[in-house]
Design a protein around this motif. Structure first.
Motif, mmCIF file in Angstrom:
data_model
loop_
_atom_site.group_PDB
_atom_site.id
_atom_site.type_symbol
_atom_site.label_atom_id
_atom_site.label_comp_id
_atom_site.label_asym_id
_atom_site.label_seq_id
_atom_site.Cartn_x
_atom_site.Cartn_y
_atom_site.Cartn_z
ATOM 1 N N THR A 66 -10.183 -10.987 -14.480
ATOM 2 C CA THR A 66 -9.130 -11.893 -14.919
ATOM 3 C C THR A 66 -7.978 -11.064 -15.481
ATOM 4 O OG1 THR A 66 -10.026 -12.089 -17.155
ATOM 5 C CG2 THR A 66 -10.851 -13.647 -15.495
ATOM 6 N N GLU A 67 -6.844 -11.750 -15.756
ATOM 7 C CA GLU A 67 -5.674 -11.040 -16.288
ATOM 8 C C GLU A 67 -5.997 -10.375 -17.617
ATOM 9 O OE1 GLU A 67 -0.964 -11.993 -17.303
ATOM 10 O OE2 GLU A 67 -2.405 -13.636 -17.039
ATOM 11 N N GLU A 68 -6.686 -11.102 -18.507
ATOM 12 C CA GLU A 68 -6.991 -10.536 -19.823
ATOM 13 C C GLU A 68 -7.995 -9.393 -19.716
ATOM 14 O OE1 GLU A 68 -8.301 -12.094 -24.281
ATOM 15 O OE2 GLU A 68 -7.666 -13.500 -22.725
ATOM 16 N N ASN A 107 -4.562 -19.252 -12.238
ATOM 17 C CA ASN A 107 -5.817 -19.303 -12.999
ATOM 18 C C ASN A 107 -6.088 -18.004 -13.734
ATOM 19 O OD1 ASN A 107 -6.458 -21.948 -12.079
ATOM 20 N ND2 ASN A 107 -7.139 -21.073 -10.125
ATOM 21 N N GLN A 108 -5.059 -17.142 -13.849
ATOM 22 C CA GLN A 108 -5.168 -15.843 -14.523
ATOM 23 C C GLN A 108 -6.240 -14.944 -13.877
ATOM 24 O OE1 GLN A 108 -4.957 -18.739 -16.823
ATOM 25 N NE2 GLN A 108 -2.792 -18.285 -16.511
ATOM 26 N N GLN A 109 -6.363 -15.019 -12.557
ATOM 27 C CA GLN A 109 -7.325 -14.207 -11.815
ATOM 28 C C GLN A 109 -6.562 -13.222 -10.920
ATOM 29 O OE1 GLN A 109 -10.734 -14.539 -12.124
ATOM 30 N NE2 GLN A 109 -10.957 -12.720 -10.839
ATOM 31 N N VAL A 110 -7.020 -11.969 -10.882
ATOM 32 C CA VAL A 110 -6.390 -10.971 -10.019
ATOM 33 C C VAL A 110 -6.676 -11.328 -8.563
ATOM 34 C CG1 VAL A 110 -6.329 -8.536 -9.359
ATOM 35 C CG2 VAL A 110 -6.583 -9.179 -11.765
ATOM 36 N N VAL A 111 -5.622 -11.451 -7.756
ATOM 37 C CA VAL A 111 -5.799 -11.816 -6.347
ATOM 38 C C VAL A 111 -5.332 -10.712 -5.404
ATOM 39 C CG1 VAL A 111 -5.670 -14.289 -6.753
ATOM 40 C CG2 VAL A 111 -3.555 -13.007 -6.365
ATOM 41 N N LEU A 112 -4.547 -9.750 -5.920
ATOM 42 C CA LEU A 112 -4.053 -8.693 -5.040
ATOM 43 C C LEU A 112 -3.741 -7.468 -5.897
ATOM 44 C CD1 LEU A 112 -3.151 -7.914 -2.143
ATOM 45 C CD2 LEU A 112 -0.842 -8.618 -2.779
ATOM 46 N N ALA A 113 -4.159 -6.277 -5.413
ATOM 47 C CA ALA A 113 -3.855 -5.012 -6.093
ATOM 48 C C ALA A 113 -3.771 -3.925 -5.034
ATOM 49 C CB ALA A 113 -4.927 -4.674 -7.128
ATOM 50 N N ASN A 114 -2.721 -3.097 -5.118
ATOM 51 C CA ASN A 114 -2.567 -2.058 -4.106
ATOM 52 C C ASN A 114 -3.356 -0.805 -4.463
ATOM 53 O OD1 ASN A 114 -1.014 -1.084 -6.185
ATOM 54 N ND2 ASN A 114 0.765 -0.568 -4.952
ATOM 55 N N ARG A 115 -3.376 0.143 -3.524
ATOM 56 C CA ARG A 115 -4.168 1.358 -3.695
ATOM 57 C C ARG A 115 -3.683 2.178 -4.887
ATOM 58 N NH1 ARG A 115 -2.668 6.101 -2.027
ATOM 59 N NH2 ARG A 115 -1.085 5.162 -0.678
ATOM 60 N N GLU A 171 0.814 -1.207 0.000
ATOM 61 C CA GLU A 171 0.000 0.000 0.000
ATOM 62 C C GLU A 171 0.851 1.262 0.000
ATOM 63 O OE1 GLU A 171 -3.266 0.423 -0.367
ATOM 64 O OE2 GLU A 171 -3.313 -1.717 -0.759
ATOM 65 N N SER A 172 2.039 1.190 0.596
ATOM 66 C CA SER A 172 2.908 2.366 0.643
ATOM 67 C C SER A 172 3.792 2.484 -0.596
ATOM 68 C CB SER A 172 3.779 2.310 1.902
ATOM 69 O OG SER A 172 4.602 1.146 1.892
ATOM 70 N N TYR A 173 3.768 1.512 -1.480
ATOM 71 C CA TYR A 173 4.602 1.520 -2.679
ATOM 72 C C TYR A 173 4.077 2.569 -3.651
ATOM 73 C CZ TYR A 173 8.098 -0.688 -5.669
ATOM 74 O OH TYR A 173 9.211 -0.959 -6.429
ATOM 75 N N SER A 174 4.955 3.330 -4.281
ATOM 76 C CA SER A 174 4.543 4.420 -5.172
ATOM 77 C C SER A 174 4.129 3.932 -6.544
ATOM 78 C CB SER A 174 5.690 5.429 -5.314
ATOM 79 O OG SER A 174 6.842 4.792 -5.866
ATOM 80 N N ASP A 175 4.398 2.680 -6.890
ATOM 81 C CA ASP A 175 4.012 2.113 -8.180
ATOM 82 C C ASP A 175 2.767 1.246 -8.003
ATOM 83 O OD1 ASP A 175 6.211 3.332 -9.255
ATOM 84 O OD2 ASP A 175 7.480 1.540 -9.115
ATOM 85 N N GLY A 176 2.012 1.100 -9.103
ATOM 86 C CA GLY A 176 0.861 0.210 -9.081
ATOM 87 C C GLY A 176 1.305 -1.236 -9.212
ATOM 88 N N ILE A 177 0.839 -2.090 -8.291
ATOM 89 C CA ILE A 177 1.235 -3.502 -8.294
ATOM 90 C C ILE A 177 -0.020 -4.358 -8.302
ATOM 91 C CG2 ILE A 177 2.403 -5.328 -7.008
ATOM 92 C CD1 ILE A 177 4.267 -3.264 -5.864
ATOM 93 N N VAL A 178 -0.012 -5.399 -9.138
ATOM 94 C CA VAL A 178 -1.130 -6.335 -9.196
ATOM 95 C C VAL A 178 -0.552 -7.740 -9.336
ATOM 96 C CG1 VAL A 178 -1.374 -6.105 -11.690
ATOM 97 C CG2 VAL A 178 -3.309 -6.910 -10.347
ATOM 98 N N LEU A 179 -1.143 -8.707 -8.601
ATOM 99 C CA LEU A 179 -0.698 -10.093 -8.634
ATOM 100 C C LEU A 179 -1.776 -10.951 -9.278
ATOM 101 C CD1 LEU A 179 0.907 -10.473 -5.082
ATOM 102 C CD2 LEU A 179 2.044 -9.924 -7.250
ATOM 103 N N ILE A 180 -1.341 -11.873 -10.150
ATOM 104 C CA ILE A 180 -2.238 -12.766 -10.884
ATOM 105 C C ILE A 180 -1.902 -14.198 -10.471
ATOM 106 C CG2 ILE A 180 -3.127 -13.411 -13.155
ATOM 107 C CD1 ILE A 180 -3.389 -10.443 -12.587
ATOM 108 N N ASP A 181 -2.927 -15.016 -10.145
ATOM 109 C CA ASP A 181 -2.654 -16.404 -9.767
ATOM 110 C C ASP A 181 -2.546 -17.280 -11.011
ATOM 111 O OD1 ASP A 181 -5.213 -16.840 -10.674
ATOM 112 O OD2 ASP A 181 -6.092 -17.138 -8.693
#
Length: 748
Positions: free
Chosen positions: A437-439, A412-420, A400-410
């Protein structure tokens, strides 16, 4: 929660087994009756529509006959318009159309000129020649509108002793003047035959009403004879609102509830309906319900007796098992002192009771072992849970404190984590991100790009996608984003993929400004320096005998080029001061006209020679509270742009008006205009609408940025309105000077 006994359950089970088939059969029977009723209703609706069409066709057929007869008489010569000629014509129509009980021809004053049947035919109720119809409403309407008319149901001498409906049409003279009326009296018995010739189904009856709900046909003859007013009937009121439909109504005329289908004949203002007794409609339905209910009660009684008898044989063993189970549930384990199954119980129940006692003993032993194991596991789980919570909290805080946008994909190509920052950068909803999903995520990002990027949505199929792209968050808000990806693994096991989106807009702008500055310096300085160098080299030639006029021309050119370099340096100094917030102004009361004229006079003569300036300034305008030199600098820039970016003879019009505490000055030209897509950016540094035209006319792209900086320093504003190909209007709003008038401050 109350539980029923086995005996009750078995009794209910037998009852349900018997009741369900009865209910199914009853439901089928009710549905069949309901379907039959619906078919009757559809038949009734079709009959109503058919009746409406038949009545409308019948009336219009006879209306056309009257209109045709009137047209024939109008087209006849004077020799065929005497009583004998008219009588032959209407008698011929009467013989061919039995639906007319009488036909009349009146003169322009309403007196009968001819009729059929006439007195000579021996008809007892024939009216004498000369009878006046001018007081009849339908006669008045025909004379007034000169159009055919159909009367409401009425009593009158022209119809004899029975109600009638009259159809009237105008007769014209050879000069097309109103000369009389042809009147056809419809035979109500013929209408009754027309209405009753159709089959409306069992128990159904038709009715025809004229305007205002007056009866034309009804099975009750007294209503027809009295031309009863049925406008208060609910069915008639519904027809006036909905024109066509079917519903249940309480009929006051028949004293019963009826199912009535109705339709309004708009062209006549008549209403037809077909009704039948609602009680008869419901009789078969309720009879079916009654028989089904009686059968249900009989079946229920028999199954209760049978179920009670069968349950009694099993009840004793079940009760023993229940009591023993309650003992075990109270944590009071004991070995049964006697068999749990009763004598006479079925083999299965006896076997069940024996196995149940053995199982209770095993459960008691296993329960003690499980209690010890459970205590140990609870302690381990509590320690592990606390450790995981701390790790998760740390990871969440870092993301959450990171200045860049971060997103994690499992996997199954599903978004599981995304920061503010990810949600803020792309304008997504944080919760919505976790459902993509990722796509889908990459597709949504691709739709925010200025140009279609179909390949971007399929980037997730690549092993390690990366790159740089432009993001259009909103009109005028473009961002340059750097994409990098990484694999999420642990001990050789792959858990998914991560994306890092870094906002590189500031770095991109710095690179762009640096390139623009280098390009501008290399172009804008090179031209005057080259010119100066050439002129100086010419003057330095020792053996050239230049005359004084040529030398003066070269020196003037050098002077102009040096002035151009000085202007460029001044512009850069101004924009630097504006960016640093160090631009100083010295406001004083000044007239609008003085500023505009001073700016025009400071323009180079070669630039303003072919231009035309028109000032439309009110002498009562308030004084400006502004730095005159800086204001002239603004208008010099606006005039220069208006002249340079013009493909015809430049015409500039300056107007001004008071706008609250400001004076709004409008500079309108007839130039080439500015495309709408460029309007949000024209006040940016180094921004030029068309590079090719800028190169042709000269310019650094700093002029309007400096204008805006000067206006902002005054506390005013500058805006633009432009239509490509139709010119541009610059709107400059400057604070006015309060407390003094123009006469108090004269300027040199």
């Amino acid at each position: 929660m109350n539980h029923r006994s086995l005996r009750t359950h078995l009794t209910l089970a037998f009852a349900v087994m018997a009741i369900v088939p009865v209910l199914i059969l009853g439901t089928i029977q009710v549905q069949q009756i309901n379907k039959l009723t619906q078919e009757y209703n559809k038949t009734q609706e079709h009959a109503t529509k058919r009746l409406a069409d038949a009545v409308e066709t019948y009336v219009y057929y006879y209306r056309n006959a009257v209109d045709t007869l009137a047209t024939t008489i109008s087209a006849s010569g004077p020799g065929f318009r005497d009583r004998a000629g008219l009588t032959r014509k209407i008698q011929s129509v009467k013989n061919n159309l039995p639906g007319f009980s009488r036909l009349y021809v009146t003169d322009e004053n309403g007196a009968i000129k001819a009729l059929s049947p006439d007195a000579e035919s021996g008809h007892a109720q024939t009216l004498p020649i000369g009878t006046d119809f001018s007081s009849r409403e339908y006669w008045k309407k025909v004379k007034l509108t000169l159009q055919p008319a159909i009367s409401v149901p009425m009593h009158g001498s022209e119809g004899g002793s029975v109600p009638f409906v009259a159809i009237a049409a105008p007769v014209y003279s050879e000069s097309r003047a109103f000369e009389g009326v042809v009147i056809g009296i419809l035979d109500m018995n013929q209408i009754a035959r027309l209405v009753t010739q159709y089959d409306y189904g069992p128990g159904a009856y038709p009715a025809v009403l004229g305007p205002a709900g007056r009866v034309i046909y009804h099975p009750r003859s007294e209503l027809v004879q009295s031309i009863a007013d049925l406008s208060g009937e609910p069915a008639v009121q519904a027809a006036s609102s909905f024109k066509e439909g079917m519903d249940k109504f309480a009929s006051e005329a028949n004293g019963q509830k009826e199912l009535v289908s109705f339709k309004t004949i708009d062209s006549l203002g008549w209403t037809v309906w077909v009704g039948r007794s609602y009680a008869a409609v419901q009789e078969a339905f309720f009879a079916s319900l009654k028989s089904t209910f009686l059968l249900l009660l009989l079946t229920l009684g028999l199954t209760v007796l049978l179920g009670s008898y069968l349950a009694k044989r099993l009840n004793r063993t079940i009760h023993s098992l229940v009591r023993y189970t309650q003992t075990l549930a109270a944590d009071r384990y004991t070995v049964p002192s006697e068999p749990l199954s009763s004598s006479g119980a079925p083999y299965e129940m006896h076997y069940l009771a024996t196995q149940f006692a053995q199982m209770a003993e095993q459960i008691h032993d296993n329960r003690q072992a499980l209690l010890e194991l459970n205590s140990e596991l609870e302690q381990r789980v509590e320690e592990r849970t606390l450790s995981l919570q701390q790790q998760h909290a740390t990871l969440a805080a870092v993301l959450e404190s990171y200045s860049d946008g971060i997103v994690l994909i499992d996997v199954n190509q599903q978004v599981v984590l995304a920061n503010r920052r990810m949600a803020e950068l792309f304008g997504f909803d944080g919760k919505e991100l976790l459902s993509l999903t990722e796509e889908e995520l990459l597709s949504r990002i691709a739709r925010k790009m200025p140009q279609p990027a179909e390949d971007f949505a399929r980037m997730g199929r690549k092993p390690n996608p990366d790159g740089k792209f432009t993001l259009l968050r909103s009109p005028g808000d473009e961002r340059v984003v750097q994409l990098a990806s990484f694999q999420v693994t642990d001990g050789g096991k792959e858990f998914g993929r991560g994306y890092v989106f870094r906002d590189m807009t500031k770095e991109h702008e710095i690179d762009t400004l640096k390139n623009d500055l280098i390009s501008l310096a290399s172009h804008e300085f090179k031209t005057p320096i080259t010119s100066i160098k050439g002129s100086v080299e010419t003057l330095l030639r020792k053996h050239a005998g230049w005359d004084e006029e040529f030398k003066q021309e070269l020196l003037e050119g050098i002077h102009e080029d040096i002035g151009r370099i000085q202007e460029l340096i001044d512009e850069w100094l101004d924009i630097s001061k504006i960016e640093a917030g160090a631009l100083s102004i010295h406001p004083a009361p000044v007239r609008v006209r003085s500023v505009v004229e001073g700016a025009w006079q400071r323009l180079p003569h070669t630039l303003s020679a072919d231009a035309q300036l028109h000032l439309d300034l009110d002498e009562e305008l308030p004084l400006l509270y502004a730095d005159k030199r800086r204001m002239e600098q603004i208008f010099i820039n606006l005039f220069t742009n208006a002249i340079r970016y013009n493909e015809s003879k430049p015409h500039i019009r300056v107007t001004a008006e008071q706008d609250g505490s400001n004076v709004r000055i409008l500079v309108k030209d007839n130039g080439i205009g500015i495309p709408e897509a460029h309007l949000p950016h024209i006040f940016d540094r180094f921004y030029r609408v068309d590079v090719s035209s800028s190169r042709r006319t000269g310019g650094t792209g700093l002029g309007l940025a400096i204008c805006k900086g000067i206006i902002d320093a005054h506390g005013g504003s500058i805006k633009v309105r432009s239509t490509e190909g139709a010119g541009t209007t610059m709107i400059v709003s400057v604070p006015s000077y309060y407390g003094q008038t123009e006469e108090d401050h004269e300027e040199a």
